[in-house]
Design an enzyme around this catalytic site. Structure first.
Site, PDB file in Angstrom:
ATOM      1  N   ASP A  25     -34.003 -16.661 -29.215  1.00  0.00           N
ATOM      2  CA  ASP A  25     -35.032 -17.153 -30.136  1.00  0.00           C
ATOM      3  C   ASP A  25     -36.235 -17.710 -29.386  1.00  0.00           C
ATOM      4  O   ASP A  25     -37.383 -17.518 -29.798  1.00  0.00           O
ATOM      5  CB  ASP A  25     -34.456 -18.246 -31.046  1.00  0.00           C
ATOM      6  CG  ASP A  25     -33.482 -17.692 -32.074  1.00  0.00           C
ATOM      7  OD1 ASP A  25     -33.372 -16.454 -32.183  1.00  0.00           O
ATOM      8  OD2 ASP A  25     -32.825 -18.490 -32.757  1.00  0.00           O
ATOM      9  N   VAL A  65     -37.290 -16.757 -26.441  1.00  0.00           N
ATOM     10  CA  VAL A  65     -38.032 -15.608 -25.909  1.00  0.00           C
ATOM     11  C   VAL A  65     -38.881 -14.974 -27.006  1.00  0.00           C
ATOM     12  O   VAL A  65     -40.040 -14.607 -26.779  1.00  0.00           O
ATOM     13  CB  VAL A  65     -37.058 -14.571 -25.311  1.00  0.00           C
ATOM     14  CG1 VAL A  65     -37.804 -13.299 -24.906  1.00  0.00           C
ATOM     15  CG2 VAL A  65     -36.338 -15.164 -24.107  1.00  0.00           C
ATOM     16  N   THR A  66     -38.321 -14.858 -28.202  1.00  0.00           N
ATOM     17  CA  THR A  66     -39.059 -14.297 -29.329  1.00  0.00           C
ATOM     18  C   THR A  66     -40.307 -15.118 -29.635  1.00  0.00           C
ATOM     19  O   THR A  66     -41.405 -14.573 -29.803  1.00  0.00           O
ATOM     20  CB  THR A  66     -38.165 -14.243 -30.586  1.00  0.00           C
ATOM     21  OG1 THR A  66     -36.996 -13.466 -30.309  1.00  0.00           O
ATOM     22  CG2 THR A  66     -38.909 -13.623 -31.751  1.00  0.00           C
ATOM     23  N   ASP A 117     -40.053  -8.461 -27.257  1.00  0.00           N
ATOM     24  CA  ASP A 117     -39.394  -7.887 -28.422  1.00  0.00           C
ATOM     25  C   ASP A 117     -38.161  -7.082 -28.019  1.00  0.00           C
ATOM     26  O   ASP A 117     -37.208  -6.964 -28.797  1.00  0.00           O
ATOM     27  CB  ASP A 117     -40.382  -7.003 -29.182  1.00  0.00           C
ATOM     28  CG  ASP A 117     -39.860  -6.595 -30.542  1.00  0.00           C
ATOM     29  OD1 ASP A 117     -39.356  -7.479 -31.256  1.00  0.00           O
ATOM     30  OD2 ASP A 117     -39.933  -5.405 -30.885  1.00  0.00           O
ATOM     31  N   ASP A 170     -35.473  -9.997 -26.031  1.00  0.00           N
ATOM     32  CA  ASP A 170     -34.670 -10.881 -26.883  1.00  0.00           C
ATOM     33  C   ASP A 170     -33.511 -10.133 -27.537  1.00  0.00           C
ATOM     34  O   ASP A 170     -32.412 -10.675 -27.706  1.00  0.00           O
ATOM     35  CB  ASP A 170     -35.537 -11.590 -27.927  1.00  0.00           C
ATOM     36  CG  ASP A 170     -36.276 -10.621 -28.845  1.00  0.00           C
ATOM     37  OD1 ASP A 170     -36.006  -9.413 -28.801  1.00  0.00           O
ATOM     38  OD2 ASP A 170     -37.146 -11.080 -29.612  1.00  0.00           O
ATOM     39  N   ARG A 210     -27.544  -9.171 -27.654  1.00  0.00           N
ATOM     40  CA  ARG A 210     -26.367  -8.304 -27.535  1.00  0.00           C
ATOM     41  C   ARG A 210     -25.481  -8.720 -26.374  1.00  0.00           C
ATOM     42  O   ARG A 210     -24.252  -8.733 -26.484  1.00  0.00           O
ATOM     43  CB  ARG A 210     -26.812  -6.850 -27.387  1.00  0.00           C
ATOM     44  CG  ARG A 210     -27.380  -6.239 -28.666  1.00  0.00           C
ATOM     45  CD  ARG A 210     -27.568  -4.746 -28.533  1.00  0.00           C
ATOM     46  NE  ARG A 210     -28.606  -4.404 -27.574  1.00  0.00           N
ATOM     47  CZ  ARG A 210     -29.890  -4.320 -27.871  1.00  0.00           C
ATOM     48  NH1 ARG A 210     -30.305  -4.578 -29.102  1.00  0.00           N
ATOM     49  NH2 ARG A 210     -30.782  -3.987 -26.957  1.00  0.00           N
ATOM     50  N   SER A 233     -27.535 -12.002 -34.763  1.00  0.00           N
ATOM     51  CA  SER A 233     -27.332 -12.606 -36.073  1.00  0.00           C
ATOM     52  C   SER A 233     -28.432 -12.175 -37.026  1.00  0.00           C
ATOM     53  O   SER A 233     -29.470 -11.644 -36.616  1.00  0.00           O
ATOM     54  CB  SER A 233     -27.335 -14.135 -35.957  1.00  0.00           C
ATOM     55  OG  SER A 233     -28.616 -14.595 -35.535  1.00  0.00           O
ATOM     56  N   ASP A 245     -37.227 -12.234 -35.545  1.00  0.00           N
ATOM     57  CA  ASP A 245     -37.890 -11.205 -34.763  1.00  0.00           C
ATOM     58  C   ASP A 245     -38.839 -10.379 -35.630  1.00  0.00           C
ATOM     59  O   ASP A 245     -39.996 -10.148 -35.264  1.00  0.00           O
ATOM     60  CB  ASP A 245     -36.832 -10.299 -34.123  1.00  0.00           C
ATOM     61  CG  ASP A 245     -37.436  -9.338 -33.111  1.00  0.00           C
ATOM     62  OD1 ASP A 245     -38.110  -9.801 -32.173  1.00  0.00           O
ATOM     63  OD2 ASP A 245     -37.243  -8.117 -33.265  1.00  0.00           O
ATOM     64  N   ASP A 248     -42.912 -10.425 -35.421  1.00  0.00           N
ATOM     65  CA  ASP A 248     -43.575  -9.154 -35.098  1.00  0.00           C
ATOM     66  C   ASP A 248     -44.822  -8.973 -35.940  1.00  0.00           C
ATOM     67  O   ASP A 248     -45.867  -8.510 -35.460  1.00  0.00           O
ATOM     68  CB  ASP A 248     -42.627  -7.975 -35.338  1.00  0.00           C
ATOM     69  CG  ASP A 248     -41.635  -7.781 -34.206  1.00  0.00           C
ATOM     70  OD1 ASP A 248     -41.799  -8.422 -33.152  1.00  0.00           O
ATOM     71  OD2 ASP A 248     -40.686  -6.996 -34.394  1.00  0.00           O
TER      72      ASP A 248
END
Length: 203
Positions: free
Chosen positions: A29, A31-32, A66, A69, A74, A80, A87, A91
């Site tokens: 999150d 990183v997003t 994008d 993250d 994974r 989730s 994300d 975006d």
């Protein structure tokens, strides 16, 4: 096309980076969010002042968050619905900043009403493309079709904008924006027809 052919390549490239971030205790999150802020800064701090190349470089550095993250989620087993929602939502924020930065430049001081209109059309139609898919999925259907998905649109506009920043004639960016607007409109109709067919089949 990029979603289908380049995602696997970039996943392999950024997997070591994702592992490193996880080792440092950074969450997907974060990183997003940082990636979105970086894209917005690159677009809104440079594009409105015609610093197209610099802005594109900054955006390019952060836009790959994008992918990172997703790989992090994974690898850590933390994928989730919240992460997917965050994300997708951010975006749209990043996309709005990129095209919004171009609109701000071309709409200011009478630089070019046509270019401003094309950039605005790309932003609006890009949002509708994304909404058409999200709404279809919310209704239990799919709309994974179209000639202009998000990755294709981003690469096209960033490449054209960066090259114009290096001295390429601005007409090139105008042509790219025009083509993106048309391709986005076609994609909207493709998704609408796909959902219409599924809805009638279900009925």
């Amino acid at each position: 096309m990029l979603n289908r052919f380049a995602r696997a390549l970039f996943t392999r490239i950024f997997t070591p980076v994702a592992r490193l971030f996880l080792k440092w205790g950074i969450s997907p999150d974060v990183v997003t969010i940082v990636g979105t802020v970086g894209v917005c800064v690159g677009a809104l701090a440079f594009y409105p002042f015609h610093r197209f190349f610099t802005g594109t470089v900054v955006i390019a550095v952060f836009v790959f968050s994008d992918t990172i993250d997703g790989v992090m989620a994974r690898l850590s087993g933390r994928s989730s619905r919240w992460g997917a929602y965050l994300d997708s939502t951010l975006d749209r924020v990043g996309d709005s900043a990129i095209f919004g930065g171009l609109v701000l430049y071309y709409a200011s001081a009478g630089h070019s009403a046509v270019m401003a209109s094309l950039a605005l059309a790309c932003r609006i139609l890009g949002s509708v493309v994304s909404y058409a898919k999200a709404r279809a999925e919310g209704l239990g259907m799919t709309a994974n079709v179209g000639i202009a998905e998000r990755a294709d649109r981003l690469v096209a506009v960033l490449l054209a904008t960066g090259l114009v920043g290096l001295g390429l004639p601005e007409v090139v960016l105008g042509v790219v924006l025009g083509l993106l607007a048309v391709a986005s409109l076609i994609t909207v109709f493709q998704r609408m027809l796909t959902v219409r067919r599924q809805a009638f089949e279900a009925a």
